[in-house]
Design a protein around this motif. Sequence first.
Motif, short mmCIF file in Angstrom:
data_model
loop_
_atom_site.label_atom_id
_atom_site.label_comp_id
_atom_site.label_asym_id
_atom_site.label_seq_id
_atom_site.Cartn_x
_atom_site.Cartn_y
_atom_site.Cartn_z
N SER A 235 58.91 -0.71 -62.96
CA SER A 235 57.85 -1.71 -62.86
C SER A 235 56.79 -1.21 -61.88
N GLY A 236 55.64 -1.90 -61.84
CA GLY A 236 54.58 -1.50 -60.92
C GLY A 236 55.04 -1.56 -59.48
N GLY A 237 55.78 -2.62 -59.12
CA GLY A 237 56.27 -2.75 -57.76
C GLY A 237 57.27 -1.67 -57.40
N GLU A 238 58.14 -1.30 -58.34
CA GLU A 238 59.12 -0.24 -58.10
C GLU A 238 58.41 1.11 -57.91
N ARG A 239 57.41 1.38 -58.75
CA ARG A 239 56.67 2.64 -58.60
C ARG A 239 55.99 2.72 -57.23
N GLN A 240 55.44 1.60 -56.78
CA GLN A 240 54.74 1.64 -55.49
C GLN A 240 55.72 1.82 -54.34
N ARG A 241 56.92 1.24 -54.47
CA ARG A 241 57.94 1.47 -53.42
C ARG A 241 58.35 2.93 -53.37
N VAL A 242 58.44 3.57 -54.54
CA VAL A 242 58.77 5.00 -54.57
C VAL A 242 57.64 5.81 -53.92
N ALA A 243 56.39 5.42 -54.19
CA ALA A 243 55.26 6.12 -53.59
C ALA A 243 55.29 6.00 -52.06
N ARG B 170 63.13 7.78 -64.48
CA ARG B 170 61.79 8.35 -64.52
C ARG B 170 60.75 7.26 -64.22
N PRO B 171 59.61 7.63 -63.65
CA PRO B 171 58.59 6.64 -63.28
C PRO B 171 58.14 5.74 -64.43
N THR B 172 58.15 6.26 -65.66
CA THR B 172 57.70 5.46 -66.80
C THR B 172 58.61 4.29 -67.10
N THR B 173 59.82 4.29 -66.55
CA THR B 173 60.75 3.19 -66.79
C THR B 173 60.73 2.15 -65.67
N LEU C 247 52.80 9.01 -59.26
CA LEU C 247 54.07 9.71 -59.37
C LEU C 247 54.01 10.73 -60.51
N PHE C 248 54.84 11.76 -60.40
CA PHE C 248 54.93 12.76 -61.46
C PHE C 248 55.84 12.23 -62.58
N PRO C 249 55.32 12.00 -63.78
CA PRO C 249 56.12 11.36 -64.83
C PRO C 249 57.28 12.22 -65.32
N HIS C 250 57.19 13.55 -65.16
CA HIS C 250 58.24 14.43 -65.67
C HIS C 250 59.38 14.62 -64.67
N LEU C 251 59.23 14.05 -63.46
CA LEU C 251 60.27 14.17 -62.44
C LEU C 251 61.00 12.85 -62.28
N SER C 252 62.25 12.92 -61.85
CA SER C 252 63.01 11.71 -61.55
C SER C 252 62.48 11.08 -60.26
N VAL C 253 62.92 9.85 -59.98
CA VAL C 253 62.54 9.20 -58.73
C VAL C 253 62.99 10.04 -57.54
N ARG C 254 64.21 10.56 -57.59
CA ARG C 254 64.71 11.40 -56.49
C ARG C 254 63.80 12.61 -56.28
N GLN C 255 63.41 13.26 -57.37
CA GLN C 255 62.56 14.45 -57.25
C GLN C 255 61.16 14.09 -56.75
#
Length: 363
Positions: A133-141, A128-131, A86-94
């Motif tokens: 969890s690993g599972g949440e980041r993967q769901r966003v991906a 933002r992706p840095t906030t 994920l792009f760390p400077h973008l929000s989850v929506r972005q």
Amino acid sequence: MIEIDVGLARANFTLAVKFTAGEGVTALFGESGAGKSTVLHLVAGLLKPDRGRIVVNGTVFTDMAAGIFLPAHRRRIGYVFQDALLFPHLSVRQNLTYGRWFTKAEPNGITLDQVTELLGIGALLDRRPTTLSGGERQRVAIGRALLASPHVLLMDEPLAALDIDRKREIIPYIQRLRDELKLPILYVSHAIEEVARLADRVILMAQGQVKSDGPPQQVLSPKAGPGDDRFARASILTTTKPSYDPDYQLTQVSHPAGAITLAGRLLPQDGPIRVVIRATDVTIALSKPRELSIRTALRGKVSAISEPLGAVVMVEVELEGGEILAAAVTRKAVDELGLGEGDQVHCLVKSVSIDDRLMAIKD
């Protein structure tokens, strides 16, 4: 529908695979270096084969004889890697909508609202992706891949970088994708527990070739057996009719060879339930024992005894009902029991060795 018939040669590796895959999860399973990820790269257009064709839903992605090779950005592929990327400077929506800048939206394509509901990430949209969890980041991906309106979803060991709790969190969402979106999904993994829970079909690969192809219970049975590592061997049994004992917090499921008991609760349902049992968790007895803490004793007869690997021997038992259960036991135990092919035995499994990670509810 995915149709693959390709060949690729490199300095120390040759790939030659042919198979088709429809809706649902087709798992590419095998040891590291078998060529699983290479197949995904070929489908995605990240690699060009030396020969062959790849066709997805009637669209020719690759036909080397005809000189056709669609570039990756024209293939309508959703790709999920081990790392969410994920792009760390973008929000989850972005992050979710980023891919739509490069793909033309389809009239009946999945919407942002559908993705956030399907993956349970509505509350994360402004973070933002840095906030996460690993599972949440993967769901966003996964959501980002789906919003590209793909015709096929490629998942390259998407749970490999996650701990046990995060895997438990994300697997139900992948099951929902499989059941609700009806997309062809190619899923790469070397974890038999994941494959048993998610796959409708398994392509077992070894040394760049398809070794076998079929349902998980068939392809991953000890008789078909992936690899020679006795300590990694497991069996998949098909069970039904779960019942829960709230006093002892135990679930019992039914198998033709006997009841299987596990610690914890499995929600009742009507369809079959796959149970993964590791060979190292099985004990062999010549008669049904009494006064033991073990609750599961499955009836069967010895169908094969492997050549020893050091001190360890793999005993394959054909259970009542026809399924094969593997047990890793010592060579000394086989000799002292006088164990031989055709012997009637009981396979003992501790309840605490099976939990919800090893149970797969499949319609």
